[in-house]
Design a protein around this motif. Structure first.
Motif, PDB file in Angstrom:
ATOM      1  N   TYR A  79       0.844  -1.205   0.000  1.00 33.27           N
ATOM      2  CA  TYR A  79       0.000   0.000   0.000  1.00 33.27           C
ATOM      3  C   TYR A  79       0.876   1.250   0.000  1.00 33.27           C
ATOM      4  CZ  TYR A  79      -2.859   3.682   2.252  1.00 33.27           C
ATOM      5  OH  TYR A  79      -3.475   4.865   2.590  1.00 33.27           O
ATOM      6  N   LEU A  80       1.910   1.261   0.838  1.00 34.20           N
ATOM      7  CA  LEU A  80       2.765   2.439   0.951  1.00 34.20           C
ATOM      8  C   LEU A  80       3.569   2.656  -0.325  1.00 34.20           C
ATOM      9  CD1 LEU A  80       3.919   1.859   4.622  1.00 34.20           C
ATOM     10  CD2 LEU A  80       2.375   3.656   3.816  1.00 34.20           C
ATOM     11  N   ALA A  81       4.073   1.579  -0.904  1.00 40.23           N
ATOM     12  CA  ALA A  81       4.799   1.720  -2.164  1.00 40.23           C
ATOM     13  C   ALA A  81       3.871   2.251  -3.259  1.00 40.23           C
ATOM     14  CB  ALA A  81       5.410   0.383  -2.566  1.00 40.23           C
ATOM     15  N   ASP A  82       2.633   1.756  -3.293  1.00 33.36           N
ATOM     16  CA  ASP A  82       1.670   2.205  -4.297  1.00 33.36           C
ATOM     17  C   ASP A  82       1.266   3.658  -4.077  1.00 33.36           C
ATOM     18  OD1 ASP A  82      -0.276   1.624  -6.509  1.00 33.36           O
ATOM     19  OD2 ASP A  82      -1.725   2.074  -4.923  1.00 33.36           O
ATOM     20  N   LEU A  83       1.282   4.091  -2.822  1.00 30.28           N
ATOM     21  CA  LEU A  83       0.928   5.479  -2.529  1.00 30.28           C
ATOM     22  C   LEU A  83       1.901   6.452  -3.178  1.00 30.28           C
ATOM     23  CD1 LEU A  83      -0.958   7.397  -0.911  1.00 30.28           C
ATOM     24  CD2 LEU A  83       0.592   7.093   1.043  1.00 30.28           C
ATOM     25  N   GLY A  84       3.155   6.051  -3.300  1.00 31.40           N
ATOM     26  CA  GLY A  84       4.135   6.904  -3.961  1.00 31.40           C
ATOM     27  C   GLY A  84       5.120   7.563  -3.029  1.00 31.40           C
ATOM     28  N   VAL A  85       5.281   7.010  -1.807  1.00 31.50           N
ATOM     29  CA  VAL A  85       6.254   7.571  -0.875  1.00 31.50           C
ATOM     30  C   VAL A  85       7.601   6.890  -1.084  1.00 31.50           C
ATOM     31  CG1 VAL A  85       4.443   8.131   0.764  1.00 31.50           C
ATOM     32  CG2 VAL A  85       5.703   5.980   1.027  1.00 31.50           C
ATOM     33  N   ASP A  86       8.638   7.498  -0.522  1.00 34.38           N
ATOM     34  CA  ASP A  86      10.005   7.006  -0.714  1.00 34.38           C
ATOM     35  C   ASP A  86      10.609   6.369   0.537  1.00 34.38           C
ATOM     36  OD1 ASP A  86      10.345   8.165  -3.450  1.00 34.38           O
ATOM     37  OD2 ASP A  86      10.070  10.042  -2.349  1.00 34.38           O
ATOM     38  N   ALA A  87      10.069   6.684   1.694  1.00 32.02           N
ATOM     39  CA  ALA A  87      10.657   6.199   2.944  1.00 32.02           C
ATOM     40  C   ALA A  87       9.607   6.222   4.037  1.00 32.02           C
ATOM     41  CB  ALA A  87      11.859   7.066   3.344  1.00 32.02           C
ATOM     42  N   LEU A  88       9.889   5.495   5.108  1.00 37.54           N
ATOM     43  CA  LEU A  88       9.034   5.468   6.289  1.00 37.54           C
ATOM     44  C   LEU A  88       9.810   5.990   7.485  1.00 37.54           C
ATOM     45  CD1 LEU A  88       7.611   1.819   6.010  1.00 37.54           C
ATOM     46  CD2 LEU A  88       6.865   3.875   4.788  1.00 37.54           C
ATOM     47  N   TRP A  89       9.197   6.890   8.227  1.00 38.14           N
ATOM     48  CA  TRP A  89       9.698   7.257   9.547  1.00 38.14           C
ATOM     49  C   TRP A  89       8.781   6.574  10.558  1.00 38.14           C
ATOM     50  CZ3 TRP A  89       7.677  12.454  11.744  1.00 38.14           C
ATOM     51  CH2 TRP A  89       7.797  12.470  13.150  1.00 38.14           C
ATOM     52  N   ILE A  90       9.368   5.784  11.452  1.00 35.30           N
ATOM     53  CA  ILE A  90       8.590   5.053  12.443  1.00 35.30           C
ATOM     54  C   ILE A  90       8.828   5.647  13.822  1.00 35.30           C
ATOM     55  CG2 ILE A  90       8.162   2.801  13.489  1.00 35.30           C
ATOM     56  CD1 ILE A  90       9.105   1.495  10.946  1.00 35.30           C
ATOM     57  N   GLU A 108      13.134  -3.956  -0.248  1.00 35.86           N
ATOM     58  CA  GLU A 108      12.682  -4.691  -1.433  1.00 35.86           C
ATOM     59  C   GLU A 108      11.510  -3.999  -2.117  1.00 35.86           C
ATOM     60  OE1 GLU A 108      11.918  -8.636  -0.044  1.00 35.86           O
ATOM     61  OE2 GLU A 108      14.044  -9.228  -0.108  1.00 35.86           O
ATOM     62  N   HIS A 109      10.740  -3.215  -1.347  1.00 36.77           N
ATOM     63  CA  HIS A 109       9.637  -2.440  -1.918  1.00 36.77           C
ATOM     64  C   HIS A 109      10.076  -1.046  -2.368  1.00 36.77           C
ATOM     65  CE1 HIS A 109       7.019  -5.532  -0.121  1.00 36.77           C
ATOM     66  NE2 HIS A 109       6.087  -5.088  -0.947  1.00 36.77           N
ATOM     67  N   GLY A 110      11.383  -0.790  -2.337  1.00 36.33           N
ATOM     68  CA  GLY A 110      11.890   0.513  -2.748  1.00 36.33           C
ATOM     69  C   GLY A 110      11.707   1.595  -1.707  1.00 36.33           C
ATOM     70  N   LEU A 111      11.516   1.201  -0.452  1.00 30.51           N
ATOM     71  CA  LEU A 111      11.271   2.146   0.631  1.00 30.51           C
ATOM     72  C   LEU A 111      12.435   2.144   1.618  1.00 30.51           C
ATOM     73  CD1 LEU A 111       7.590   1.083   1.314  1.00 30.51           C
ATOM     74  CD2 LEU A 111       8.312   3.178   0.151  1.00 30.51           C
ATOM     75  N   ARG A 112      12.887   3.302   2.010  1.00 26.78           N
ATOM     76  CA  ARG A 112      13.895   3.412   3.072  1.00 26.78           C
ATOM     77  C   ARG A 112      13.187   3.474   4.416  1.00 26.78           C
ATOM     78  NH1 ARG A 112      19.209   5.251   0.269  1.00 26.78           N
ATOM     79  NH2 ARG A 112      18.475   5.604  -1.852  1.00 26.78           N
ATOM     80  N   LEU A 113      13.957   3.262   5.483  1.00 34.15           N
ATOM     81  CA  LEU A 113      13.346   3.188   6.807  1.00 34.15           C
ATOM     82  C   LEU A 113      14.140   3.999   7.821  1.00 34.15           C
ATOM     83  CD1 LEU A 113      11.461   0.267   8.263  1.00 34.15           C
ATOM     84  CD2 LEU A 113      13.138   1.388   9.728  1.00 34.15           C
ATOM     85  N   ILE A 114      13.415   4.857   8.552  1.00 33.52           N
ATOM     86  CA  ILE A 114      14.030   5.795   9.493  1.00 33.52           C
ATOM     87  C   ILE A 114      13.323   5.683  10.840  1.00 33.52           C
ATOM     88  CG2 ILE A 114      14.536   8.235   9.940  1.00 33.52           C
ATOM     89  CD1 ILE A 114      14.040   8.629   6.862  1.00 33.52           C
ATOM     90  N   PRO A 115      13.927   5.043  11.827  1.00 33.70           N
ATOM     91  CA  PRO A 115      13.300   5.032  13.151  1.00 33.70           C
ATOM     92  C   PRO A 115      13.547   6.329  13.904  1.00 33.70           C
ATOM     93  CG  PRO A 115      15.330   3.776  13.206  1.00 33.70           C
ATOM     94  CD  PRO A 115      15.147   4.239  11.779  1.00 33.70           C
ATOM     95  N   ASP A 116      12.790   6.515  14.960  1.00 36.09           N
ATOM     96  CA  ASP A 116      13.008   7.620  15.885  1.00 36.09           C
ATOM     97  C   ASP A 116      14.192   7.297  16.793  1.00 36.09           C
ATOM     98  OD1 ASP A 116      11.918  10.154  16.965  1.00 36.09           O
ATOM     99  OD2 ASP A 116       9.977   9.330  16.379  1.00 36.09           O
ATOM    100  N   ILE A 117      14.885   8.338  17.243  1.00 32.70           N
ATOM    101  CA  ILE A 117      15.854   8.201  18.327  1.00 32.70           C
ATOM    102  C   ILE A 117      15.495   9.265  19.364  1.00 32.70           C
ATOM    103  CG2 ILE A 117      17.574   9.730  17.263  1.00 32.70           C
ATOM    104  CD1 ILE A 117      18.495   6.562  19.179  1.00 32.70           C
ATOM    105  N   VAL A 118      15.549   8.902  20.645  1.00 33.97           N
ATOM    106  CA  VAL A 118      15.079   9.783  21.725  1.00 33.97           C
ATOM    107  C   VAL A 118      16.255  10.062  22.657  1.00 33.97           C
ATOM    108  CG1 VAL A 118      13.319  10.119  23.498  1.00 33.97           C
ATOM    109  CG2 VAL A 118      12.844   8.622  21.550  1.00 33.97           C
ATOM    110  N   PRO A 119      17.040  11.119  22.387  1.00 34.41           N
ATOM    111  CA  PRO A 119      18.263  11.349  23.154  1.00 34.41           C
ATOM    112  C   PRO A 119      18.142  12.332  24.316  1.00 34.41           C
ATOM    113  CG  PRO A 119      18.315  12.674  21.179  1.00 34.41           C
ATOM    114  CD  PRO A 119      16.989  11.952  21.172  1.00 34.41           C
ATOM    115  N   ASN A 120      17.016  13.021  24.445  1.00 33.39           N
ATOM    116  CA  ASN A 120      16.901  14.004  25.520  1.00 33.39           C
ATOM    117  C   ASN A 120      16.657  13.350  26.877  1.00 33.39           C
ATOM    118  OD1 ASN A 120      16.466  16.901  26.471  1.00 33.39           O
ATOM    119  ND2 ASN A 120      14.552  15.930  27.113  1.00 33.39           N
ATOM    120  N   HIS A 121      15.989  12.208  26.871  1.00 29.58           N
ATOM    121  CA  HIS A 121      15.594  11.560  28.114  1.00 29.58           C
ATOM    122  C   HIS A 121      15.452  10.063  27.890  1.00 29.58           C
ATOM    123  CE1 HIS A 121      12.022  13.234  25.967  1.00 29.58           C
ATOM    124  NE2 HIS A 121      11.653  11.966  26.011  1.00 29.58           N
TER     125      HIS A 121
END
Length: 557
Positions: A45-56, A96-109
């Motif tokens: 679904y996300l690849a079909d939507l036309g996005v390039d990456a996911l931020w989780i 494999e779906h052509g999507l990059r993946l970016i998780p959150d990082i929480v460095p303040n606390h």
């Protein structure tokens, strides 16, 4: 993943990045909470939507005092979401779906359940120096060390119960008491987070979104605030607020950039940096620091042509001078969804629109108007130079859910504000995937537990399957716009030129000649400028003219 070929544009300079708020995206195992398996199921679904990456949003082990932004272990996945092995499989599947993946990082606390803080409470040697502990003021140290307030309401300090006769100690938490602030003056903290970055880069993630990027460094003197309501530094000279946007944060990100540059594939960072002025934001993305930063001045700008143009010019100009692209965003997990914001009367610039519905709510938004403006805002945003973010459900036209029962609210702001601010739950309600598939509108499988936040009875009307194939649906508009944006050579990274336009309109050109975007923010229809072809409209034209609160893309020569 390979490095960007020479002379090619780095992917992050013009990417469309889709924000996955994991708890509310898709629940595969039926416990009412979104999970990694649910994301994997929706990758087509996300690849079909036309996005390039996911931020989780944060997927780490957490007691969930603040929906995962209280991290107990940065190298372990929250069990409700899956395992590290599941995360590794998701990274592979996304690529494999052509999507990059970016998780959150929480460095303040961290979480107060983090091993470091458990050791600090036990007063193990050196453990408290990893956090911000101070003695209290007043008789017997019974008062907080400063007048600082939490972003969620109430004092930013909690007292630790020490033994009889010992000096009372307080620890700092600029958010929930379950989120003690780290002491970035301690080199152990810097070393630990660089190791965490490497842990996930080694597993193939393509970058990180940095939570509270502006807040890591505190004034060691811990002075009182002149105005204890100023939590984002607007009443202070640049760099002088005790805990917002201090110069020391830049040294941290220079070190992080050196880590990222050791990996192939154009790994990147995007900063959540609320700064008191756009010129301060540009410092985060200057050479040798972070790659991008969210453009929050654009997010909070009112639906007004002069305000939007000024924000676009100032922020994109300063970022371009720093060598960085702009990143445009209309909604996220911390702010009211923009169809609801745009459905209320135009206001002056909001500081941080985290709750459009305080306990004494104003009138309900005009969602027909807000949705029409949101459709136009998409065309404007997607035509601007740089990258853009799409918050999950935005592509369905979801509004804010403003009537969540009080006993179901989970944002810590609700309790910390004394039940005066409802908080951010209204933009976090689990997504409606199917109008007919179970009580959770397809968020969970049939027979599953109730979603962690209740979905309103009208949620099914926005379901993805109901919008599929409907040319008038918001979902199909997003698909069309995002695919056209990817295919058109004028769009993405680059520059733009404003063109004089009548009335309350905005008109700009990209890579002139070739492409024009016209937005009508006025009350009356306007004539289209000379053009060769209409490429895309936010709503149908009215006798060849562009109606109120509408936008159009044009091929021009």
């Amino acid at each position: 993943m390979t490095t960007t070929p020479e002379n090619a544009v780095a992917w992050w300079r013009e990417a469309v990045i889709y924000q996955v708020y994991i708890r509310s995206f898709a629940d595969a195992d039926g416990d009412g909470i979104g999970d990694i398996a649910g994301i994997r199921e929706k990758l087509p679904y996300l690849a079909d939507l036309g996005v390039d990456a996911l931020w989780i949003n944060p997927w780490y082990a957490s007691p969930q005092a603040d929906a995962g932004y209280d991290v107990a272990d940065y190298r372990t996945i929250e069990p409700a979401y899956g395992t590290v092995s599941d995360a590794e499989k998701l990274i592979v599947d996304a690529h494999e779906h052509g999507l990059r993946l970016i998780p959150d990082i929480v460095p303040n606390h961290t979480s107060d359940r983090h091993a470091w803080f458990v050791a600090a409470l036990a007063d193990e040697p050196g453990a408290r120096d990893r956090y911000v502990f101070r003695p209290g003021r007043g008789p017997d140290g019974a008062l907080p060390p400063t007048n600082w307030r939490s972003h969620f309401g109430g004092p930013a300090w909690t007292r630790v119960e020490d033994g009889p006769g010992e000096e009372a100690q307080w620890y700092l938490h600029l958010f929930d008491p379950g989120q003690p602030d780290l002491n970035w003056a301690n080199p152990e903290v810097a070393a630990e987070f660089e190791a965490v970055l490497r842990f996930w880069f080694d597993r193939g993630v393509d970058g990180f979104r940095i939570d509270v990027a502006h807040g890591l460094v505190k004034d060691p003197a811990l002075p009182d605030l002149a105005d204890d309501r100023d939590l984002i530094g607007r009443t202070y000279a640049p760099g002088t607020h005790p805990f917002v946007d201090r110069d020391g944060v830049l040294e941290i990100y220079e070190a992080w950039r050196r880590v990222a540059d050791q990996y192939p594939g154009d790994r990147m960072f995007v900063a959540e940096a609320w700064t008191p002025a756009p010129e301060r934001l540009a410092r985060y993305v200057s050479a040798g620091r972070l790659h991008t930063a969210f453009n929050f001045d654009y997010l909070v700008a009112p639906w007004d042509p002069a305000a939007l143009r000024e924000t676009i010019d100032v922020t994109s100009g300063l970022l371009r001078a720093a060598g960085a692209p702009a990143t445009w965003v209309l909604s996220n997990h911390d702010v009211v969804r923009h169809p609801s914001r745009y459905g209320r009367p135009v206001r002056e610039r909001e500081e941080v629109p985290t709750s459009a519905v305080p306990a004494s709510s104003d009138a309900a938004p005009d969602l027909a108007l807000g949705t029409r403006r949101a459709r136009a805002a998409l065309l404007l945003e997607a035509a601007l130079p740089g990258g853009m973010y799409v918050y999950q459900g935005e592509e369905l036209g979801l509004p804010e859910v403003e009537d969540i029962p009080e006993d179901a609210l989970q944002d810590p702001t609700w309790e910390r504000s004394g039940h005066t601010v409802r908080g951010r739950d209204g933009c976090r309600v689990p997504l409606p995937w199917s109008a007919t598939e179970g009580a959770s509108t397809g968020f969970s499988p049939e027979g599953a537990d109730a979603p962690w936040l209740p979905q309103p009875s009208w949620w099914a009307s926005y379901a993805a399957d109901r919008q599929q194939g409907d040319p008038d649906a918001v979902l199909e508009l997003y698909r069309s716009v995002l695919h056209r944006r990817r295919a058109h050579p004028a769009l993405g990274d680059g520059e733009m030129t404003w063109v004089s336009a009548p009335g309350d309109t905005l008109l700009h050109l990209r890579r002139e000649p070739g492409f024009a975007c016209l937005v009508n923010l006025g009350a009356e229809p306007v004539e289209l400028p000379p053009h060769d072809e209409v490429l895309q409209t936010s709503v149908p034209l009215e006798d060849g003219r562009l109606g109120s609160d509408a936008a159009v893309w044009l091929a021009v020569s």
